[in-house]
Write a protein that holds these residues in place. Sequence first.
Motif, short mmCIF file in Angstrom:
data_model
loop_
_atom_site.label_atom_id
_atom_site.label_comp_id
_atom_site.label_asym_id
_atom_site.label_seq_id
_atom_site.Cartn_x
_atom_site.Cartn_y
_atom_site.Cartn_z
N GLU A 86 0.75 -1.08 -0.06
CA GLU A 86 0.05 -0.02 0.02
C GLU A 86 0.79 1.24 0.04
N GLU A 87 1.98 1.12 0.61
CA GLU A 87 2.79 2.29 0.74
C GLU A 87 4.38 2.03 0.54
N CYS A 108 2.20 -3.21 3.94
CA CYS A 108 1.41 -4.12 3.24
C CYS A 108 0.15 -4.38 4.10
N SER A 109 -0.83 -4.62 3.31
CA SER A 109 -1.91 -5.35 3.86
C SER A 109 -1.83 -6.73 3.57
N GLN A 115 -2.47 -5.12 8.76
CA GLN A 115 -1.24 -4.44 8.12
C GLN A 115 -0.12 -5.07 8.71
#
Length: 155
Positions: A86-87, A108-109, A115
Motif C-alpha cells: 500500500e505504501e 502491506c495489507s 497490516q
Amino acid sequence: MRILELLGICFAALFVLLFAIFFRLRLFMVGGGTIRLQVRVSTMVAGRGWSTGVGQFVGDELRFHRMFSLAFRPKRVLNRTVLVVEERRRPEGPERLTVPAQWCVLRCSNGEAGQIEIAMAESTVTGFSSWLEAAPPGQPGGTSRPVIRPRTIEQ
C-alpha cells in the motif's frame, strides 16, 4: 582452577550457540531464493520494533526467519495471493537508527491478518514486486491487480 573451567565451559557453550544460529541461517540460504529484510513485529513505540532476518521465497509464500533464533519454523508467513503493498517510503524518525538509509519500508495489507511493515534494500524491492506480480495465470494475485502504487521517493 574451578573458575577457569567454568569460564571455559561458558565460552564453549556461547561458541556452540553462535555456531548453531549462523549454521541455521546458512541452511536457509543454501537453496537460494532468500533475501535480507526486516519485519516490524511491534508497533507499541513509534519507529521501534524491527526484527532483522532472512526472507525465504517458497512457492506463493515469503517466509520470514529471525536472524538470532534457533527456530526452524518461520516467524511470519506472507502469502502473495493476499499481499498488497500500500505504501513505499524511506525510514523516518527513530527508524533511521535501526533500518539502513538506503532501504525502503513497505506497508502491506496481508488479507485478514491486517497490516504489516517490511523493510528491504532498494534493489530487493524490485525483485519482491516482480515476485508479487508473477503469480501463475488464473490465480488471484496475478498481474491483473495493482501491487505497488507508483510513487517517487524524495531524497
